[in-house]
Design a protein around this motif. Structure first.
Motif, PDB file in Angstrom:
ATOM      1  N   ARG A 182      35.145  47.320 -61.320  1.00 34.78           N
ATOM      2  CA  ARG A 182      34.241  47.286 -62.478  1.00 34.78           C
ATOM      3  C   ARG A 182      34.014  48.673 -63.069  1.00 34.78           C
ATOM      4  O   ARG A 182      33.609  48.812 -64.213  1.00 34.78           O
ATOM      5  N   LEU A 183      34.276  49.688 -62.284  1.00 33.96           N
ATOM      6  CA  LEU A 183      34.071  51.069 -62.741  1.00 33.96           C
ATOM      7  C   LEU A 183      35.242  51.575 -63.572  1.00 33.96           C
ATOM      8  O   LEU A 183      35.105  52.561 -64.300  1.00 33.96           O
ATOM      9  N   ILE A 184      36.384  50.909 -63.499  1.00 28.50           N
ATOM     10  CA  ILE A 184      37.582  51.369 -64.209  1.00 28.50           C
ATOM     11  C   ILE A 184      37.383  51.411 -65.730  1.00 28.50           C
ATOM     12  O   ILE A 184      37.700  52.432 -66.351  1.00 28.50           O
ATOM     13  N   PRO A 185      36.844  50.360 -66.379  1.00 32.15           N
ATOM     14  CA  PRO A 185      36.659  50.461 -67.838  1.00 32.15           C
ATOM     15  C   PRO A 185      35.712  51.588 -68.247  1.00 32.15           C
ATOM     16  O   PRO A 185      35.950  52.267 -69.248  1.00 32.15           O
ATOM     17  N   LEU A 186      34.663  51.801 -67.480  1.00 28.88           N
ATOM     18  CA  LEU A 186      33.743  52.904 -67.777  1.00 28.88           C
ATOM     19  C   LEU A 186      34.448  54.242 -67.675  1.00 28.88           C
ATOM     20  O   LEU A 186      34.297  55.108 -68.546  1.00 28.88           O
ATOM     21  N   THR A 187      35.233  54.423 -66.634  1.00 33.76           N
ATOM     22  CA  THR A 187      35.948  55.679 -66.431  1.00 33.76           C
ATOM     23  C   THR A 187      37.009  55.892 -67.504  1.00 33.76           C
ATOM     24  O   THR A 187      37.143  57.004 -68.032  1.00 33.76           O
ATOM     25  N   VAL A 188      37.735  54.840 -67.848  1.00 35.87           N
ATOM     26  CA  VAL A 188      38.740  54.957 -68.912  1.00 35.87           C
ATOM     27  C   VAL A 188      38.068  55.310 -70.235  1.00 35.87           C
ATOM     28  O   VAL A 188      38.527  56.196 -70.958  1.00 35.87           O
ATOM     29  N   GLY A 189      36.969  54.647 -70.549  1.00 39.12           N
ATOM     30  CA  GLY A 189      36.236  54.959 -71.778  1.00 39.12           C
ATOM     31  C   GLY A 189      35.710  56.375 -71.797  1.00 39.12           C
ATOM     32  O   GLY A 189      35.775  57.069 -72.815  1.00 39.12           O
ATOM     33  N   PHE A 190      35.192  56.827 -70.668  1.00 41.27           N
ATOM     34  CA  PHE A 190      34.680  58.194 -70.585  1.00 41.27           C
ATOM     35  C   PHE A 190      35.784  59.206 -70.834  1.00 41.27           C
ATOM     36  O   PHE A 190      35.614  60.153 -71.622  1.00 41.27           O
ATOM     37  N   PHE A 191      36.944  59.010 -70.183  1.00 31.24           N
ATOM     38  CA  PHE A 191      38.017  59.979 -70.360  1.00 31.24           C
ATOM     39  C   PHE A 191      38.659  59.874 -71.742  1.00 31.24           C
ATOM     40  O   PHE A 191      39.138  60.883 -72.267  1.00 31.24           O
ATOM     41  N   GLY A 239      31.434  64.233 -60.018  1.00 30.73           N
ATOM     42  CA  GLY A 239      30.500  64.477 -58.915  1.00 30.73           C
ATOM     43  C   GLY A 239      29.548  63.309 -58.706  1.00 30.73           C
ATOM     44  O   GLY A 239      29.226  62.947 -57.568  1.00 30.73           O
ATOM     45  N   GLY A 240      29.103  62.708 -59.790  1.00 33.44           N
ATOM     46  CA  GLY A 240      28.224  61.541 -59.683  1.00 33.44           C
ATOM     47  C   GLY A 240      28.930  60.350 -59.069  1.00 33.44           C
ATOM     48  O   GLY A 240      28.361  59.645 -58.220  1.00 33.44           O
ATOM     49  N   ILE A 241      30.163  60.124 -59.472  1.00 39.28           N
ATOM     50  CA  ILE A 241      30.945  59.028 -58.889  1.00 39.28           C
ATOM     51  C   ILE A 241      31.182  59.291 -57.401  1.00 39.28           C
ATOM     52  O   ILE A 241      31.037  58.385 -56.564  1.00 39.28           O
ATOM     53  N   ALA A 242      31.538  60.520 -57.060  1.00 37.67           N
ATOM     54  CA  ALA A 242      31.790  60.865 -55.659  1.00 37.67           C
ATOM     55  C   ALA A 242      30.511  60.733 -54.824  1.00 37.67           C
ATOM     56  O   ALA A 242      30.547  60.198 -53.707  1.00 37.67           O
ATOM     57  N   ALA A 243      29.391  61.195 -55.357  1.00 34.98           N
ATOM     58  CA  ALA A 243      28.126  61.096 -54.625  1.00 34.98           C
ATOM     59  C   ALA A 243      27.720  59.640 -54.427  1.00 34.98           C
ATOM     60  O   ALA A 243      27.240  59.263 -53.350  1.00 34.98           O
ATOM     61  N   ALA A 244      27.917  58.823 -55.448  1.00 38.68           N
ATOM     62  CA  ALA A 244      27.584  57.407 -55.326  1.00 38.68           C
ATOM     63  C   ALA A 244      28.458  56.725 -54.282  1.00 38.68           C
ATOM     64  O   ALA A 244      27.997  55.852 -53.542  1.00 38.68           O
ATOM     65  N   LEU A 269      25.393  54.583 -52.823  1.00 40.96           N
ATOM     66  CA  LEU A 269      24.326  54.258 -53.764  1.00 40.96           C
ATOM     67  C   LEU A 269      24.731  53.137 -54.702  1.00 40.96           C
ATOM     68  O   LEU A 269      23.879  52.462 -55.262  1.00 40.96           O
ATOM     69  N   ALA A 270      26.015  52.980 -54.895  1.00 41.46           N
ATOM     70  CA  ALA A 270      26.516  51.956 -55.808  1.00 41.46           C
ATOM     71  C   ALA A 270      27.829  51.425 -55.262  1.00 41.46           C
ATOM     72  O   ALA A 270      28.498  52.083 -54.473  1.00 41.46           O
ATOM     73  N   VAL A 271      28.170  50.246 -55.709  1.00 41.60           N
ATOM     74  CA  VAL A 271      29.440  49.664 -55.309  1.00 41.60           C
ATOM     75  C   VAL A 271      30.520  50.243 -56.214  1.00 41.60           C
ATOM     76  O   VAL A 271      30.452  50.125 -57.430  1.00 41.60           O
ATOM     77  N   ILE A 272      31.474  50.923 -55.627  1.00 36.87           N
ATOM     78  CA  ILE A 272      32.578  51.509 -56.375  1.00 36.87           C
ATOM     79  C   ILE A 272      33.755  50.546 -56.258  1.00 36.87           C
ATOM     80  O   ILE A 272      34.352  50.413 -55.198  1.00 36.87           O
ATOM     81  N   ASP A 273      34.051  49.856 -57.343  1.00 35.60           N
ATOM     82  CA  ASP A 273      35.150  48.899 -57.327  1.00 35.60           C
ATOM     83  C   ASP A 273      35.809  48.856 -58.701  1.00 35.60           C
ATOM     84  O   ASP A 273      35.638  49.781 -59.498  1.00 35.60           O
TER      85      ASP A 273
END
Length: 72
Positions: free
Chosen positions: A43-52, A27-32, A37-41
C-alpha cells in the motif's frame, strides 16, 4: 569555501532543500519500519511513487530555472 558561500546561490539552496526532504521521507519510512509504527507493505508503493514523481518534477523545475537569463 565556507558553508555560507556554498549556499549563496538560490539554485543550490533549492537542491539542498529537495535532498533534505527526500532524506526526511526515507528516514520516516525507515523509522516506521524499524519501530513497527506502521505496516510497511504494498500500500505504500503508490505513495512513494507519487512522492518521487513530485520530487522529479521539483528538480526539473529547478533545472529549467537555471536556463533562464539573469535579470541583473
Amino acid at each position: 569555501m565556507g558553508l555560507q558561500d556554498h549556499f549563496e546561490s538560490d539554485i543550490r539552496f533549492y537542491y539542498a532543500i529537495g535532498i533534505f526532504i527526500i532524506l526526511v521521507y526515507l528516514g520516516g519510512i525507515a523509522a516506521a519500519a524499524v519501530l513497527e509504527l506502521a505496516v510497511i507493505d504494498r500500500r505504500l508503493i503508490p505513495l512513494t511513487v507519487g512522492f518521487f514523481l513530485f520530487m522529479f518534477v521539483y528538480f526539473i523545475a529547478i533545472s529549467v530555472q537555471r536556463l533562464e537569463p539573469d535579470e541583473a
